[in-house]
Design a protein around this motif. Sequence first.
Motif, PDB file in Angstrom:
ATOM      1  N   ASP A 116       0.832  -1.205   0.000  1.00 63.10           N
ATOM      2  CA  ASP A 116       0.000   0.000   0.000  1.00 63.10           C
ATOM      3  C   ASP A 116       0.868   1.256   0.000  1.00 63.10           C
ATOM      4  OD1 ASP A 116      -2.289  -1.554   0.112  1.00 63.10           O
ATOM      5  OD2 ASP A 116      -2.436  -1.453   2.306  1.00 63.10           O
ATOM      6  N   ARG A 166      -3.669   4.410  -0.528  1.00 61.15           N
ATOM      7  CA  ARG A 166      -4.812   4.083   0.322  1.00 61.15           C
ATOM      8  C   ARG A 166      -5.150   5.208   1.296  1.00 61.15           C
ATOM      9  NH1 ARG A 166      -4.964   1.089  -3.065  1.00 61.15           N
ATOM     10  NH2 ARG A 166      -4.903  -1.190  -3.112  1.00 61.15           N
ATOM     11  N   CYS A 193      -9.890  12.921  -2.485  1.00 62.19           N
ATOM     12  CA  CYS A 193      -9.858  11.692  -1.693  1.00 62.19           C
ATOM     13  C   CYS A 193     -11.126  10.863  -1.897  1.00 62.19           C
ATOM     14  CB  CYS A 193      -9.674  12.028  -0.208  1.00 62.19           C
ATOM     15  SG  CYS A 193      -8.060  12.739   0.174  1.00 62.19           S
ATOM     16  N   ARG A 194     -12.255  11.514  -2.024  1.00 63.51           N
ATOM     17  CA  ARG A 194     -13.497  10.783  -2.319  1.00 63.51           C
ATOM     18  C   ARG A 194     -13.429  10.143  -3.701  1.00 63.51           C
ATOM     19  NH1 ARG A 194     -18.263  14.831  -1.570  1.00 63.51           N
ATOM     20  NH2 ARG A 194     -19.506  12.946  -1.891  1.00 63.51           N
ATOM     21  N   LYS A 195     -12.908  10.872  -4.653  1.00 64.85           N
ATOM     22  CA  LYS A 195     -12.793  10.376  -6.022  1.00 64.85           C
ATOM     23  C   LYS A 195     -11.952   9.105  -6.080  1.00 64.85           C
ATOM     24  CE  LYS A 195     -10.819  11.776 -10.497  1.00 64.85           C
ATOM     25  NZ  LYS A 195     -10.137  12.900 -11.217  1.00 64.85           N
ATOM     26  N   HIS A 196     -10.879   9.062  -5.294  1.00 65.45           N
ATOM     27  CA  HIS A 196      -9.950   7.925  -5.342  1.00 65.45           C
ATOM     28  C   HIS A 196     -10.108   6.991  -4.148  1.00 65.45           C
ATOM     29  CE1 HIS A 196      -7.595   9.454  -8.777  1.00 65.45           C
ATOM     30  NE2 HIS A 196      -7.864  10.648  -8.286  1.00 65.45           N
ATOM     31  N   ASP A 197     -11.161   7.181  -3.357  1.00 63.81           N
ATOM     32  CA  ASP A 197     -11.469   6.329  -2.207  1.00 63.81           C
ATOM     33  C   ASP A 197     -10.283   6.228  -1.253  1.00 63.81           C
ATOM     34  OD1 ASP A 197     -13.042   4.769  -0.563  1.00 63.81           O
ATOM     35  OD2 ASP A 197     -12.536   2.893  -1.588  1.00 63.81           O
ATOM     36  N   LEU A 198      -9.790   7.379  -0.813  1.00 62.79           N
ATOM     37  CA  LEU A 198      -8.666   7.433   0.111  1.00 62.79           C
ATOM     38  C   LEU A 198      -9.136   7.759   1.525  1.00 62.79           C
ATOM     39  CD1 LEU A 198      -6.204   9.633  -2.001  1.00 62.79           C
ATOM     40  CD2 LEU A 198      -6.184   7.136  -1.782  1.00 62.79           C
ATOM     41  N   TRP A 199      -8.526   7.116   2.496  1.00 64.43           N
ATOM     42  CA  TRP A 199      -8.667   7.560   3.876  1.00 64.43           C
ATOM     43  C   TRP A 199      -7.932   8.883   4.047  1.00 64.43           C
ATOM     44  CZ3 TRP A 199     -11.567   5.467   7.696  1.00 64.43           C
ATOM     45  CH2 TRP A 199     -11.980   4.131   7.575  1.00 64.43           C
ATOM     46  N   GLU A 223     -19.374  15.352   4.445  1.00 59.22           N
ATOM     47  CA  GLU A 223     -19.088  14.511   3.278  1.00 59.22           C
ATOM     48  C   GLU A 223     -17.792  13.719   3.418  1.00 59.22           C
ATOM     49  OE1 GLU A 223     -17.336  18.606   2.248  1.00 59.22           O
ATOM     50  OE2 GLU A 223     -19.001  17.770   3.418  1.00 59.22           O
ATOM     51  N   GLU A 226     -16.936   9.745   6.909  1.00 59.63           N
ATOM     52  CA  GLU A 226     -16.734   8.296   6.901  1.00 59.63           C
ATOM     53  C   GLU A 226     -15.307   7.891   6.545  1.00 59.63           C
ATOM     54  OE1 GLU A 226     -17.187   9.129   2.589  1.00 59.63           O
ATOM     55  OE2 GLU A 226     -18.005   9.952   4.454  1.00 59.63           O
ATOM     56  N   ARG A 227     -14.482   8.861   6.139  1.00 56.00           N
ATOM     57  CA  ARG A 227     -13.125   8.514   5.724  1.00 56.00           C
ATOM     58  C   ARG A 227     -12.051   9.292   6.478  1.00 56.00           C
ATOM     59  NH1 ARG A 227     -12.704   7.884   0.762  1.00 56.00           N
ATOM     60  NH2 ARG A 227     -14.920   7.966   0.267  1.00 56.00           N
TER      61      ARG A 227
END
Length: 401
Positions: A116, A166, A193-199, A223, A226-227
Motif C-alpha cells: 500500500d 490508500r 480523496c473521495r474520487k480515489h477512495d482514500l482515507w 461529506e 466516513e473517511r
Amino acid sequence: MRYASITDRLADLGSGRWALHMAARRMKAEGEPIIELTIGEPDLPPHQDLLDECARAMYAGRTRYSNGRGEPAVLKALVEKYAKRRPGVTEKNFLCFPGTQSALYAVMTGLVEAGDGVLVGDPLYATYEGVIASTGAHLIPVPLRPENRFHLQVQDLERAITPEARVLLLNTPHNPTGAVLTAAEIAAIGAICRKHDLWIVCDEVYEQLIFGTDFASPFDMPELAERTIVVSSISKSHAAPGFRSGWAAGPEEFCAKLLPVSETMLFGVQPFIADMAALALSRPFETAGIMKANYSRRAAIIEKTLTGSNLLKPMMPEGGMFVVVDVTGTGLSGEAYAWELLRKEKVAVMPGSSFGHQAAGFVRISLTVPDDVLEDAVKRMAHLASSLIANPQSDSDKLRA
C-alpha cells in the motif's frame, strides 16, 4: 541471529533524523553555551491545576489498569469537544493513546500494509516516514512548494496518486512549515480523496496554536466523515509533552476495528494521567493563548531581524511553534549550514532535510526560547551567513542546496 523485517525498514528512520539535536545536547552537557532551537518542546510548564490533578489522582490510587478504549472521563470530554465541531459524535468515535505518536502508529497499522501507499506532503514531520514504513507500506511524497506557502495543491495531490495509494496523511497546522489549510482547501483535497477512495488521517496536534487565521478540519465536513481520522493530544496545547496523553477520533466502525490493535499494543493509558487529560479537555486554560502570542511575536522577531537579508529568508508561519528559513543564499544546504551554525556559532537548529526533500534548502527554528535569546541566535545565523559569503569554502567542502 534473525530479525523481523521491520528492523531493516526502520533502520535509518529513527534517531538519526535528530543527530544534530543530540550532538547539541552532548555539547551543552559538556558545558558549551548552546542556544537550542531544535525540538518543539513548549517553554511553559503545564498549568498548576493540571499538575495538581495528576498528583491527586495518583495519590488517590488511580494507578491501576485502564481499559483499551480510554477512561470514561476522557471519553466524555472528547465527545464534548468534538461535538462542537461535528454534532452526533459519541464515545464510540474515540480511542485513547499515550500521545499522538502512538495514536498515529496504531492508526496506520489498522489502515495499510505491504504494497500500500500513503500520500504525505513533503516537507513532513520527521517520524511520519517511519510510521508508514513500520507497516510495510511506502510513502508517496506530494510536494509542498514554498511559492504556495507550503499549502498542499490539489493538482500536485492528483498527480501523485498511484493505484497503491490508500491514505492521505495531512498535518494542519503543519510541522515544520506552520502552514494552515483553509476550509476551502480541505474541501478540495477531500473531493480528490473521495474520487480515489482514500482515507484521510489528519494530525491536528497544533490545532490551538494558530496565528490570525481559522482552523479547519476534514473531520468537521459531513461529506468526509466516513473517511477521516484525527490524531491529536494535549502535548502542545497544554504544554504537557511528557505526560503522553492523546487520542484518535474517527468513524465508529474504524474505531471498533482498531480497538483490538490498540489493546494488543498498549491495553490502556495511565489513569492518573487520564484524569489530568480529562480536566485539560473539560475547561479553558490560558496556556495555549500565551504560547500562541509568544510564538507569533517570536516569529515576527525572526522576520524583523532578517529583514533585507538576501542570504536567509524566513517563511512566516500561520501556526505551530516553528519557522523555516531558506538558507540557499549561503551556497550551502540546510544540513551543511545547520552543522556549521552549531560548530561556529553554538546555535542548534534542525536541518530541513530531516523533514523531506522539499526542505533540503531550509533549516527549522523552534520558537520555544525567550525573545532575547531567539534574537541573539538569529543574529548569529546572519553572521554565519555573511561569513560564508565573505570566506567561501571550496566546492568540495560544501554540501550544495
